[in-house]
Scaffold this active site. Structure first.
Site, PDB file in Angstrom:
ATOM      1  CB  VAL A   9     -21.363  -4.649 -27.168  1.00 56.80           C
ATOM      2  CG1 VAL A   9     -21.760  -3.340 -26.494  1.00 56.80           C
ATOM      3  CG2 VAL A   9     -22.580  -5.476 -27.524  1.00 56.80           C
ATOM      4  CB  SER A  82     -16.251   2.310 -32.732  1.00 60.97           C
ATOM      5  OG  SER A  82     -15.387   1.793 -33.702  1.00 60.97           O
TER       6      SER A  82
END
Length: 171
Positions: A9, A82
């Site tokens: 994150v 991602s």
């Protein structure tokens, strides 16, 4: 050759560790390139937003750039949130030596220690991974760094060890 993909994150420390790894590679004479998601967005004049489809498209752009680097003997050090597991599986299929490093960080800590003001500046304006969008936990990692529990130096030492093992394994 290998691809080192740092994911997690916002605020997990991907850029911090990626930059340290790049400096280490430079000092060792190892050809590498830091490929940050924001760098790719800037190159394309920020033509993509932050919706799930736009994020997916940006990740695919990053994958292509990483593939070109890898095929030319340069280690791409990718720093990108991602959040999608299917794209991580896709990356495993496309790269010769994909080294996935998950920087595990509690989203509450990331929001509290918001060094780049990502959460503060973008809350209710842009879909944020971990807040408005799910970050799908990575199922298969070569390395997991618990960044809330270990120092940057400890995380970097473990990351450097992964790089060295990858080189040793190739010979």
């Amino acid at each position: 050759m290998m691809v080192i993909w740092l994911l997690g994150v916002s605020g997990a420390g991907k850029s911090t560790l990626g930059n340290r790894l790049k400096s280490y590679c430079d000092a060792q004479g190892i050809k590498s390139f830091l490929l940050d998601g924001d760098l790719v967005r800037d190159f394309y004049d920020n033509d993509l937003g932050y919706s799930p489809p736009d994020r997916r498209h940006n990740i695919k752009r990053i994958m292509l750039a990483a593939r070109v680097l890898e095929q030319n003997g340069i280690i791409p050090i990718v720093c990108n949130i991602s959040p999608f597991e299917d794209l991580r599986r896709f990356a495993r299929q496309k790269f010769d030596n994909y080294q996935q490093v998950y920087l595990r960080k509690d989203i509450r800590h990331a929001r509290t220690n918001d060094v780049k003001n990502i959460y503060k500046d973008h809350m209710n304006k842009t879909p944020l991974v971990g807040v408005d969008m799910t970050f799908e936990p990575p199922l298969s990692n070569e390395l997991v760094l618990d960044v809330d529990k270990e120092s940057v130096d400890d995380s970097f030492a473990r990351l450097k060890s992964l790089l060295q093992k990858g080189f040793h394994h190739e010979k």
